[in-house]
Design an enzyme around this catalytic site. Sequence first.
Site, PDB file in Angstrom:
ATOM      1  N   GLU A 116      -3.789   8.357   6.710  1.00 18.73           N
ATOM      2  CA  GLU A 116      -4.939   7.670   6.118  1.00 18.73           C
ATOM      3  C   GLU A 116      -5.470   6.610   7.072  1.00 18.73           C
ATOM      4  O   GLU A 116      -6.679   6.462   7.252  1.00 18.73           O
ATOM      5  CB  GLU A 116      -4.538   7.023   4.794  1.00 18.73           C
ATOM      6  CG  GLU A 116      -5.655   6.231   4.143  1.00 18.73           C
ATOM      7  CD  GLU A 116      -5.187   5.474   2.919  1.00 18.73           C
ATOM      8  OE1 GLU A 116      -5.837   4.473   2.581  1.00 18.73           O
ATOM      9  OE2 GLU A 116      -4.170   5.862   2.313  1.00 18.73           O
ATOM     10  N   HIS A 175       0.825  -1.211   0.000  1.00 17.27           N
ATOM     11  CA  HIS A 175       0.000   0.000   0.000  1.00 17.27           C
ATOM     12  C   HIS A 175       0.857   1.259   0.000  1.00 17.27           C
ATOM     13  O   HIS A 175       0.544   2.238  -0.680  1.00 17.27           O
ATOM     14  CB  HIS A 175      -0.932  -0.022   1.209  1.00 17.27           C
ATOM     15  CG  HIS A 175      -1.845   1.150   1.287  1.00 17.27           C
ATOM     16  ND1 HIS A 175      -2.111   1.809   2.455  1.00 17.27           N
ATOM     17  CD2 HIS A 175      -2.541   1.807   0.330  1.00 17.27           C
ATOM     18  CE1 HIS A 175      -2.941   2.809   2.222  1.00 17.27           C
ATOM     19  NE2 HIS A 175      -3.220   2.828   0.939  1.00 17.27           N
ATOM     20  N   GLU A 194       1.872   1.955  -3.456  1.00 17.86           N
ATOM     21  CA  GLU A 194       0.809   2.559  -4.255  1.00 17.86           C
ATOM     22  C   GLU A 194       0.907   4.083  -4.196  1.00 17.86           C
ATOM     23  O   GLU A 194       0.715   4.773  -5.199  1.00 17.86           O
ATOM     24  CB  GLU A 194      -0.548   2.077  -3.754  1.00 17.86           C
ATOM     25  CG  GLU A 194      -1.742   2.691  -4.462  1.00 17.86           C
ATOM     26  CD  GLU A 194      -2.936   2.820  -3.547  1.00 17.86           C
ATOM     27  OE1 GLU A 194      -3.596   3.880  -3.578  1.00 17.86           O
ATOM     28  OE2 GLU A 194      -3.205   1.867  -2.799  1.00 17.86           O
ATOM     29  N   HIS A 195       1.218   4.604  -3.027  1.00 22.62           N
ATOM     30  CA  HIS A 195       1.383   6.054  -2.870  1.00 22.62           C
ATOM     31  C   HIS A 195       2.695   6.545  -3.482  1.00 22.62           C
ATOM     32  O   HIS A 195       2.728   7.591  -4.137  1.00 22.62           O
ATOM     33  CB  HIS A 195       1.316   6.424  -1.389  1.00 22.62           C
ATOM     34  CG  HIS A 195      -0.057   6.328  -0.811  1.00 22.62           C
ATOM     35  ND1 HIS A 195      -0.840   7.429  -0.558  1.00 22.62           N
ATOM     36  CD2 HIS A 195      -0.807   5.253  -0.432  1.00 22.62           C
ATOM     37  CE1 HIS A 195      -2.005   7.048  -0.060  1.00 22.62           C
ATOM     38  NE2 HIS A 195      -1.999   5.725   0.036  1.00 22.62           N
TER      39      HIS A 195
END
Length: 460
Positions: free
Chosen positions: A144, A62, A65-66
């Site tokens: 997040e 994840h 992904e950023h």
Amino acid sequence: MPMGHTAIPQDTAGALTATEHRLANGLRLVLSEDHLTPVAAVCLWYDVGSRHEVQGRTGLAHLFEHLMFQGSAQVKGNGHFELIQGAGGSLNGTTSFERTNYFETMPAHQLELALWLEADRMGTLLSALDEESMENQRDVVKNERRQRYDNVPYGTAFEKLTAMVFPAGHPYHHTPIGSMADLDAASLEDAREFFRTYYAPNNAVLAVVGDIDPEQVLAWAEKYFGSIPAHDGKRPPRDGTLPLIIGAELRELVREDVPARALMAAYRLPHDGTREGDAADLALTVLGGGESSRLHNRLVRRDRTAVSAGFGLLRLAGAPSMGWLDVKTSGDAEIADIEAALDEELARFAEQGPTPEEMERAQAQLEREWLDRLATVGGRADELCKFAVLFGDPTLAFTAVRRVLEVTPEEVRAVAVAQLRPDNRAVLVYEPTGPSEQADQGDQTDTTESTDSDTEGADK
């Protein structure tokens, strides 16, 4: 030029066709023409998700992904967003247990730009990855987690249930968001090694759908992606095999500052890509898919013990899928009464199966959802990538509707008999506390993430 070419036939989903190609470096390219509107979708799936992570380094998939939106050799900073949006397109990326995807929808005449951008970051991200971008996106991901999981009511339910359904050490035991401790522990070299291992052309599928000239797209793919070297160091994901029955009901009481009592449960169900998996999807649609479902009619309309009652399926290919039950109580309703009603409805369903009307409605609902996804260029590109990565054959995207419609009521009932039973579920019971009492419950208030699943994607 590209190596290999396979025609994908038309199917019951309509006059949809696609061709599959493979570049010399292993990149798989799936093309589907659709000239109804002057738009084109680019979707790139990397065969890496949280199931590929190791203990102590959860959340890397994840985090990456950023990081993929933080610039590459020829695109600085936020340039990927600026260039796509400046050309009239839209874009994003998501991470799940089983893959990471990136996608753009563009005016057709701007398609080359999207392909160039995806190739630039696949081939050169490491040249732009430094401590500053690593720290920046580490903080974004941690924030997040706070905003979407740790600091919202019932936020950790999905994480808790996943950890119960998939035991410690299992590759699906942790969710894609990762833990705060592991995010803090990840080093720049960890990130670089992760990229080198998984962000290689031979670990990816690129789908391009819409108002395209296939020969031109093939030429662009060869031009921009063809020189990116393959990488053969990827380790296979750990085995996700588990019995389809947990063997005993698992329970946890969670005392938190939530608006109302809640009953949540997760069941192990058949793998995605199987006929039994489609039968499970139909069973949960009859039981909890919308306001015409059995559980909504029983708990919300008749008993009035709940304000909402839903039952959905998190489809997984590398481990048993997970049926997700979510009931929020009404007023002072007791969880014990709701559980009794739930078990009564599940037992009745296992004994009788769906009625003809319920079966027809559930199949129509799932058919509509499938056709809605295939009707848009972005949705079709994503499905083509999914079936290529997880099942080896993009053709299956065009036969999914037919397979759902072929399932019989007896097969739906059989899934309920075999899996929707008390010894095959993990249960969370939420009991509200006041703010002051919650402060005294410090170690009991670990909180997390809601399922979506596709699960754990994040808007940029």
